[in-house]
Design an enzyme around this catalytic site. Structure first.
Site, PDB file in Angstrom:
ATOM      1  N   ASN A  83       7.106  -7.328   0.984  1.00 40.43           N
ATOM      2  CA  ASN A  83       6.653  -5.950   1.189  1.00 40.43           C
ATOM      3  C   ASN A  83       7.838  -4.983   1.230  1.00 40.43           C
ATOM      4  O   ASN A  83       8.946  -5.373   1.586  1.00 40.43           O
ATOM      5  CB  ASN A  83       5.870  -5.851   2.507  1.00 40.43           C
ATOM      6  CG  ASN A  83       4.415  -6.205   2.317  1.00 40.43           C
ATOM      7  OD1 ASN A  83       3.810  -5.878   1.305  1.00 40.43           O
ATOM      8  ND2 ASN A  83       3.834  -6.882   3.302  1.00 40.43           N
ATOM      9  N   CYS A 120      -0.543  -9.445  -3.373  1.00 41.55           N
ATOM     10  CA  CYS A 120      -0.936  -9.026  -2.025  1.00 41.55           C
ATOM     11  C   CYS A 120      -2.159  -9.830  -1.623  1.00 41.55           C
ATOM     12  O   CYS A 120      -2.989 -10.180  -2.466  1.00 41.55           O
ATOM     13  CB  CYS A 120      -1.246  -7.529  -2.015  1.00 41.55           C
ATOM     14  SG  CYS A 120      -1.630  -6.895  -0.369  1.00 41.55           S
ATOM     15  N   TYR A 143      -5.849  -0.976   5.076  1.00 39.90           N
ATOM     16  CA  TYR A 143      -4.771   0.003   5.221  1.00 39.90           C
ATOM     17  C   TYR A 143      -5.245   1.441   5.055  1.00 39.90           C
ATOM     18  O   TYR A 143      -4.528   2.370   5.439  1.00 39.90           O
ATOM     19  CB  TYR A 143      -3.649  -0.298   4.226  1.00 39.90           C
ATOM     20  CG  TYR A 143      -2.851  -1.527   4.586  1.00 39.90           C
ATOM     21  CD1 TYR A 143      -1.713  -1.438   5.388  1.00 39.90           C
ATOM     22  CD2 TYR A 143      -3.242  -2.780   4.139  1.00 39.90           C
ATOM     23  CE1 TYR A 143      -0.989  -2.556   5.722  1.00 39.90           C
ATOM     24  CE2 TYR A 143      -2.522  -3.919   4.477  1.00 39.90           C
ATOM     25  CZ  TYR A 143      -1.400  -3.807   5.269  1.00 39.90           C
ATOM     26  OH  TYR A 143      -0.685  -4.926   5.608  1.00 39.90           O
TER      27      TYR A 143
END
Length: 446
Positions: A152, A174, A258
Site C-alpha cells: 500500500n 487489493c 474505504y
C-alpha cells in the site's frame, strides 16, 4: 508459457506477517503452479522476522511434501536474478511510520489512515522511491518477470510505476473486491463463487456497479437487501459504521469499506479519536497483533497458517496474488479485479493512469473490461482522488515540497490549506529518516 522446471518467485518483504498466507496459496496451487524456488527477501531491520517466517514457511512446505525450495536473504539483487514473478509486500518505515501517519493528522482534526488522506500521502512518499528502485533492478536482472504489487498505497504505487518508469509488466492487487464479494454473498445467503460484481474505480475507491448471481443481474434486489438489513461491508481495519439505508438505495452502487472516509467523514473522525484514546490507533493495535502472530510463528509445531492472521486487515491479499500468478502463468483467461493501466476502460480517467477494474487475465497480462464511464454521482470524487494520486506521485519522485503541499491540500479529507500545511510540515520532520528525496529541503528547514 514459462518453463515449469525453472519457475522462480521472489517475495520482497518476505518477513511480513502475511507471508504464511502466501505460502499456503502456493502450496494449494502446486499442481498448476510448480515453483522450484521461492525467495523471501527483507532488509536488515526485518532480519529477525524473516528468520521466524522463513522457518515456518519451510515447515509448511515440508508438511505439504512438495519440492519447493525456500531461500531467505537480505540481498535483493541476488534474489531477483532470473526471477519469473516478483511480489512486493513491504512497509517502508514499518509500523513506526504508520503510527505517525495515523496520529499526527488526528492532532489537527483530520482523519489519519495508512492509505487515505495525509497518511496515504506520506505512505506514498516513503514507498514509491523504493518500488521504483526495485523496478529498475528488475529491468536489469529479470526483464521478463511480472511484478505483482500488494504494497500500500497500491493505487499510487501503480500510478508511479506507469508514469515514472518504463516497466509495464506490473499488476497491483487489493483484497477489498474479494471482501466485498464475500460480504455480498453472505448477505444474499449464497456461495461466493456464485457472485459476480462489475468492479470499477481506483484502489480503495472501487465501486460495485452491478451484481450478478449465476450470471443473472440482481443489483436492485441485492442493494435493497443490503440496505434493509444494514449489512455492513467492512474490513478488520475499518470501523463498522452503517450507511444510511436511503443513501444506499438511492445511489444503487455497492460501496467499498474505504468510502466511509469520504461519505461518513465526521463519524469516522470521531471514531478514530475515540479509538486512539482507548485501544490506540489501528497501527498500535496491529503492533500487538503482530507480536501475537510472531509468537505463534515461532512454535516449531506450527505447520500451517494460523487463524489469527485473519484478524489483520489484509487477509486474502496473498491468496489473490497466488491466483493472479497462477492465471498469468497458465494463460487462464479468467476474470479478476486488479490495478492496471486504464487503456480506455473508464472514459473519464486518462488511458495511462492506474485504475482498479475487472480484467481478463492472460499470459500477456490483464486486459481491462471496458465499462464506459462511472455513474455521475461518484465520478467527480474519483477524478479528484486521481488528481491527488498523480500529484502525490510527482512529489514522491522529485522530493518537491511544493508538489507535496498541493497534493496534501487537494485531498478531500484535508479541511483547509492552513491545516494541510501544518500537517505536511510536522510529518516531513517526524519522518525525515524515511524520506531521503526530501533531505535537501529538510536540511535547510521548511
Amino acid at each position: 508459457m514459462l518453463e515449469k522446471e525453472r519457475l522462480k518467485i521472489v517475495a520482497i518483504g518476505g518477513g511480513s506477517s502475511y507471508t504464511p498466507e502466501l505460502i499456503e496459496g502456493f502450496i494449494k496451487r502446486y499442481a498448476t503452479l510448480p515453483i522450484k524456488e521461492l525467495w523471501l527477501v527483507d532488509i536488515l531491520e526485518g532480519e529477525t522476522k524473516l528468520g521466524i517466517v522463513g522457518a515456518l514457511a519451510k515447515r509448511m512446505v515440508k508438511e505439504a511434501n512438495i519440492p519447493m525450495k525456500i531461500h531467505l536473504t537480505l540481498d535483493r539483487k541476488l534474489a531477483l536474478k532470473d526471477a519469473d514473478f516478483v511480489t512486493t509486500q513491504l512497509r517502508v518505515g514499518g509500523l513506526q511510520a504508520r503510527v505517525m501517519d495515523e496520529k499526527i493528522p488526528l492532532k489537527y482534526g483530520v482523519i489519519g489512515q495508512e492509505t487515505n488522506g495525509p497518511g496515504g500521502l506520506f505512505n506514498a512518499l516513503r514507498t514509491i522511491p523504493v518500488i521504483l528502485d526495485i523496478v529498475n533492478e528488475m529491468e536489469e536482472l529479470c526483464p521478463n518477470a511480472w511484478l505483482v504489487n500488494f504494497t500500500n498505497p497500491a493505487g499510487m504505487i501503480m500510478e508511479a510505476i506507469y508514469r515514472h518508469s518504463n516497466w509495464r509488466r506490473a499488476v497491483g492487487l487489493c483484497n477489498v473486491p474479494i471482501g466485498m464479494t464475500r460480504a455480498v454473498a453472505k448477505s444474499l445467503e449464497v456461495e461466493p463463487e456464485r457472485i459476480h460484481i462489475d468492479f470499477a474505480g481506483l484502489n480503495h475507491m472501487v465501486f460495485g456497479l452491478d451484481i450478478y448471481i449465476d450470471g443473472k443481474r440482481v443489483t436492485d434486489n441485492a442493494m435493497n437487501a443490503i440496505a434493509s438489513n444494514k449489512r455492513s461491508i467492512t474490513m478488520k481495519n475499518i470501523a463498522e459504521l452503517d450507511w444510511e439505508p436511503d443513501f444506499q438505495k438511492a445511489l444503487n452502487i455497492l460501496l467499498c469499506p474505504y468510502h466511509r472516509y469520504y461519505y461518513k467523514t465526521h463519524e469516522m473522525l470521531l471514531e478514530e479519536i475515540r479509538s486512539a484514546k482507548g485501544v490506540g490507533t489501528r497501527a498500535e493495535v496491529v503492533q500487538n497483533l503482530e507480536e501475537e502472530l510472531f509468537d505463534l510463528y515461532k512454535d516449531e509445531n506450527l505447520r500451517g497458517k494460523p487463524e489469527q492472521l485473519e484478524k489483520r486487515g489484509g487477509a486474502y491479499y496473498s491468496d489473490a496474488a497466488c491466483s493472479l500468478i497462477d492465471s498469468i502463468y497458465n494463460d487462464k483467461g479468467d476474470i479478476q479485479t486488479v490495478n492496471t493501466l486504464n487503456q480506455g476502460a473508464i472514459a473519464s480517467i486518462p488511458n495511462n493512469s492506474a485504475v482498479e477494474i475487472n480484467c481478463v487475465i492472460k499470459k500477456s497480462g490483464p486486459k481491462p473490461i471496458a465499462i464506459g464511464d462511472l455513474p455521475v454521482p461518484v465520478r467527480g470524487l474519483v477524478q479528484q482522488i486521481k488528481s491527488f494520486e498523480r500529484t502525490a506521485c510527482e512529489a514522491a519522485v522529485t522530493g518537491d515540497y511544493q508538489k507535496a503541499l498541493v497534493a496534501m491540500i487537494i485531498n478531500p479529507l484535508v479541511t483547509s490549506d492552513t491545516i494541510g500545511k501544518k500537517i505536511l510540515d510536522e510529518m516531513l520532520e517526524a519522518q525525515k529518516k524515511f524520506l531521503p528525496r526530501f533531505h535537501k529541503i529538510l536540511g535547510k528547514g521548511i
